[in-house]
Design a protein around this motif. Structure first.
Motif, short mmCIF file in Angstrom:
data_model
loop_
_atom_site.label_atom_id
_atom_site.label_comp_id
_atom_site.label_asym_id
_atom_site.label_seq_id
_atom_site.Cartn_x
_atom_site.Cartn_y
_atom_site.Cartn_z
N THR A 176 0.81 -1.23 0.00
CA THR A 176 0.00 0.00 0.00
C THR A 176 0.84 1.27 0.00
OG1 THR A 176 -0.14 -0.13 2.42
CG2 THR A 176 -1.92 -1.14 1.15
N GLU A 177 2.13 1.16 0.31
CA GLU A 177 2.99 2.35 0.36
C GLU A 177 3.64 2.65 -0.99
OE1 GLU A 177 3.09 4.14 3.07
OE2 GLU A 177 1.79 2.68 4.10
N ALA A 178 3.34 1.87 -2.01
CA ALA A 178 3.97 2.07 -3.32
C ALA A 178 3.50 3.37 -3.97
CB ALA A 178 3.65 0.89 -4.24
N ARG A 179 4.39 3.97 -4.73
CA ARG A 179 4.06 5.21 -5.43
C ARG A 179 3.13 4.92 -6.61
NH1 ARG A 179 9.73 7.75 -6.85
NH2 ARG A 179 8.31 9.03 -8.14
N PRO A 180 2.26 5.86 -6.95
CA PRO A 180 1.31 5.64 -8.05
C PRO A 180 2.00 5.35 -9.38
CG PRO A 180 0.61 7.50 -6.71
CD PRO A 180 1.97 7.11 -6.22
N ASP A 181 3.13 6.06 -9.68
CA ASP A 181 3.79 5.82 -10.96
C ASP A 181 4.41 4.42 -11.00
OD1 ASP A 181 5.59 6.49 -8.99
OD2 ASP A 181 7.01 7.45 -10.36
N THR A 182 4.89 3.92 -9.85
CA THR A 182 5.44 2.56 -9.79
C THR A 182 4.34 1.53 -9.99
OG1 THR A 182 7.11 3.35 -8.21
CG2 THR A 182 6.83 0.98 -8.43
#
Length: 315
Positions: A41-47
């Motif tokens: 859930t902590e992943a960046r949107p672009d990733t």
């Protein structure tokens, strides 16, 4: 014979296709975002967006499924997100450990179980039979990872005859590699030997009640020749069934034992993939194991046709 094998091949193909459909549906179609599950859930949107594109999640499920199946047919299982390597290459590396381990364990299981099963049947309802049945009960009740721990404590820690874990690789020679597989193979073989010994005993006892066995006894055939020449060959059908299922189970069920001995096999790969949420690897390994089980069942059916020609006519 050709019609018999054709029906079995058709069953093999349909079952393998259903396995791919089930695995793909569970991991890709059911509610939830596979990319979010893999990255957290902590992943960046672009990733997240880049991984969704890499996994083809921006395309319809039918298109993704067809491309995935077409890729597997050509040996392309996708690329692991964790290892950044083709999944097919990872599986081949790990099979170089898991297949010899499963084969070694199956040989040990057979060498232990067949003599015990024959001995128990020959000593039916006597002390030898009870001892074999007791071994069977213990072997079935105790899980393989517990045998693995006991073997490590006894032969690695106390006696120092074997290493407690690890695998030196085949490039260092067959001797050290086989030695590293001895304890894991024994841990896997003991529960399977307990099952196979009970099956062998039951199959041999059923065969001993046949009329041709009584006729052979009346002709003066010795007990040893009776067992080897007449009883065991006719008891092989249920035994071969269990042997085929055991090999598939040993390949698919070595996850815990490979982790106890830190062996870089297929079981450890799928365990690491689950812990690292690498769904592409999990998907490829599960489908491969399902196809392996189906293929082994097909080979067992072929063995039926060789051992006993009657299934070719009856099915």
């Amino acid at each position: 014979m050709i019609a018999f094998l054709s029906r079995r091949l058709l069953t093999l193909a349909v079952t393998a296709w259903l396995a791919t459909l089930l695995v793909f549906t569970i991991l890709n179609v059911l509610p939830g975002d596979p990319a979010l599950l893999m990255l957290g859930t902590e992943a960046r949107p672009d990733t997240l967006a880049a991984l969704r594109t890499q996994m083809g999640l921006d395309q319809p499920a039918v298109v993704r499924y067809l491309r995935w199946v077409a890729g597997m047919l050509t040996g392309d299982f996708g690329v692991s997100y964790t290892y950044a390597r083709p999944v097919g290459a990872l599986i081949l590396e790990r099979l170089a450990v898991t297949l010899p381990l499963a084969g070694f364990a199956l040989v040990l299981s057979t060498l232990i179980a067949l003599p015990l099963g024959l001995y128990a049947a020959a000593r039916h309802e006597r002390a030898g039979d009870w001892a074999v049945m007791a071994f069977g009960q213990v072997g079935i009740a105790v899980p393989s990872f517990w045998f693995a721990i006991l073997l490590i404590l006894g032969f690695a820690v106390q006696l120092g005859w074997f290493a407690a874990g690890g695998f030196p690789g085949w490039q260092g020679g067959a001797g050290p590699a086989v030695k590293a597989l001895v304890l894991p193979a024994v841990a896997l073989a003991l529960p399977e030997a307990a099952i196979l010994a009970r099956v062998t005993r039951s199959a041999v006892l059923d065969t001993l009640r046949e009329d041709y066995v009584r006729t052979a006894r009346a002709k003066g055939v010795s007990a040893w020749a009776l067992m080897v020449r007449h009883v065991l060959p006719n008891a092989l059908i249920p035994i071969s069934t269990v042997l085929g299922l055991q090999f598939a189970f040993l390949v698919a069920g070595a996850v815990v034992v490979e982790n106890v001995f830190t062996l870089p096999g297929l079981g450890r790969l799928v365990y690491q993939a689950i812990s690292q949420r690498d769904l592409i690897v999990v998907q490829g390994v599960v489908v491969l194991l399902a196809v392996l089980v189906v293929a082994v069942n097909f080979l067992v059916d072929v063995a039926y046709a060789v051992i006993d020609p009657r299934p070719r006519v009856e099915t």
